[in-house]
Design an enzyme around this catalytic site. Structure first.
Site, PDB file in Angstrom:
ATOM      1  N   LYS A 125      55.038 -20.661  22.633  1.00 13.43           N
ATOM      2  CA  LYS A 125      54.876 -22.116  22.739  1.00 13.43           C
ATOM      3  C   LYS A 125      55.422 -22.623  24.084  1.00 13.43           C
ATOM      4  O   LYS A 125      55.862 -21.837  24.907  1.00 13.43           O
ATOM      5  CB  LYS A 125      55.579 -22.797  21.548  1.00 13.43           C
TER       6      LYS A 125
HETATM    7  C1  LIG Z   1      53.551 -21.921  15.839  1.00 11.40           C
HETATM    8  C2  LIG Z   1      52.982 -22.866  14.847  1.00 11.40           C
HETATM    9  C3  LIG Z   1      53.636 -23.191  13.644  1.00 11.40           C
HETATM   10  C4  LIG Z   1      54.846 -22.475  13.135  1.00 11.40           C
HETATM   11  O1  LIG Z   1      55.868 -22.351  14.017  1.00 11.40           O
HETATM   12  P1  LIG Z   1      56.932 -21.152  13.857  1.00 11.40           P
HETATM   13  O2  LIG Z   1      58.007 -21.604  14.791  1.00 11.40           O
HETATM   14  O3  LIG Z   1      56.256 -19.904  14.285  1.00 11.40           O
HETATM   15  O4  LIG Z   1      57.368 -21.135  12.445  1.00 11.40           O
HETATM   16  C5  LIG Z   1      53.064 -24.152  12.830  1.00 11.40           C
HETATM   17  N1  LIG Z   1      51.920 -24.764  13.159  1.00 11.40           N
HETATM   18  C6  LIG Z   1      51.249 -24.459  14.281  1.00 11.40           C
HETATM   19  C7  LIG Z   1      49.969 -25.172  14.578  1.00 11.40           C
HETATM   20  C8  LIG Z   1      51.757 -23.499  15.141  1.00 11.40           C
HETATM   21  O5  LIG Z   1      51.066 -23.159  16.241  1.00 11.40           O
END
Ligand SMILES: *Cc1c(COP(=O)(O)O)cnc(C)c1O
Length: 379
Positions: A183
């Site tokens: 991210k």
């Molecule tokens: C990455 C992501 C999540 C979950 O995040 P984590 O930190 O991996 O638990 C939820 N929704 C979307 C759209 C994501 O891309």
């Protein structure tokens, strides 16, 4: 392979490392001052009154569902194309995810489909800013208000994005973020819940700490031992070690977003003459954060995927419509539920996208993709 290009990659510099070392030498490894410092800095980016750090984006979604008091019998509308966690959080609370179809050009949740999904049991909508592009909130917000629904924005792709000048993460009643390494900024694992509403923020803060009304540090500072558990919460805390890293990473967000937009611009130009490779549409009223760069292709996607991977290019597919996963099929969801999402799923490919992606890598990716498409088109 040495010159493998991943689809996403974190960037950690000496300042990040020093920030973590400083915490390791300090008195507080968790529930300390780095947590509130990160949360405070985060509200400066989102523009919300409150932000609460939690252990990951999935925990943030779970906390949002808890704060909205989603329970068995309640329905929550979720787009078909998203990471499974967006829908799983509804199941954690015993609620029922109802899948809305997407706009075929942007793959964002389609407001008309939301309207069709609303029943007497609907309590909330989870809008996912897929790939980093904010959803059509001028349509979605009035729809929610009209039907008395709460709006949760899954902004896990959209840190740094904005909609008509408003930052992603201020638009929903509750907004959630992830700090997984692919991210925009990372804490290893981590997440954030951002809201303007004090009652939601209070519930999230209790939920991340076992349902207990005061945390360790508050008690230590006040010289008190007494505490009460008022709800069934979890241990969803984010440590000071992670928050110090997040705080340091956050400083670099503006330059990273700029870099991501430059990468997208390069790809856009390279594909502008192709009649077979179609980047997702970007609406004029948004500032895109480009967590992902996704194209739709008119030839066999599986074949293209294989050629790209063999060429050392880490393409991916985001996402399988959630309800097509075996777990959801076992719950009774069936193929055909969201035809546009299913059609798009057969055509999408995510290309490498991260701030450190070099121009040579962008060109190699685009050329390999064009070659693969040509090869498959000509049989
Ligand atoms: C990455 C992501 C999540 C979950 O995040 P984590 O930190 O991996 O638990 C939820 N929704 C979307 C759209 C994501 O891309």
């Amino acid at each position: 392979m040495d010159d493998f290009i991943p689809y996403g990659r974190q960037a950690i510099d000496d300042d990040d490392i020093q920030a973590v070392i400083d915490v390791l030498k300090s008195d507080w490894l968790t529930t300390g001052p780095a947590v509130s410092a990160f949360e405070k800095a985060f509200t400066d980016v989102t523009g919300t009154r409150f932000a609460t750090a939690v252990s990951n984006g999935t925990a943030a979604l779970h906390a949002a569902m808890f704060a909205l008091d989603i329970k068995p019998g309640d329905e929550v509308i979720v787009p078909a194309i998203t990471f499974a966690a967006s829908a799983n959080a509804v199941l954690y609370q015993g609620g029922t995810p109802v899948f809305a179809d997407v706009d075929p050009d942007t793959l964002l949740i389609d407001p008309a489909s939301i309207d069709e999904c609303v029943t007497e049991k609907t309590r909330a909508v989870v809008a996912v800013d897929y790939a980093g592009q904010p959803c059509d909130y001028d349509q979605i917000r009035p729809l929610c208000d009209q039907h008395g629904l709460k709006l949760v924005v899954d902004a896990c792709h959209a840190l740094g994005a904005s909609y008509k000048g408003r930052p992603a993460g201020v638009i929903g009643d509750i907004n959630v973020f992830s700090f997984h390494p692919v991210k925009h900024i990372t804490t290893g694992e981590g997440g954030m819940v951002a809201t303007d509403k004090p009652e939601y923020d209070e519930k999230v803060k209790i939920f991340r700490n076992h349902g207990i009304t005061a945390d360790n540090r508050q008690r230590a500072l006040q010289g008190k031992w007494f505490y009460e558990m008022t709800a069934l919460g979890y241990n969803y805390r984010l440590s000071d070690i992670q928050c110090a890293l997040g705080l340091s990473q956050l400083k670099k967000l503006p330059q990273w977003i700029k870099k991501r937009r430059e990468v997208a611009d390069r790809y856009d130009r390279l594909f502008s003459h192709s009649d077979m490779i179609h980047p997702l549409a970007v609406r004029p009223d948004v500032e895109h954060a480009y967590h992902l760069y996704v194209v739709q292709i008119d030839v066999d996607r599986g074949g293209v995927f294989t050629i790209m991977r063999q060429a050392g290019i880490g393409v991916n597919v985001h996402y399988i419509p959630v309800y097509l996963h075996p777990y959801y099929r076992d719950l009774g969801y069936k193929t055909g539920l969201c035809p546009k999402a299913e059609a798009a799923y057969g055509r999408i490919l995510t290309l490498p996208m991260f701030p450190g992606l070099g121009d040579e890598q962008i060109q190699r990716t685009a050329a390999t993709l064009a070659g693969a498409v040509d090869h498959l088109r000509n049989g």
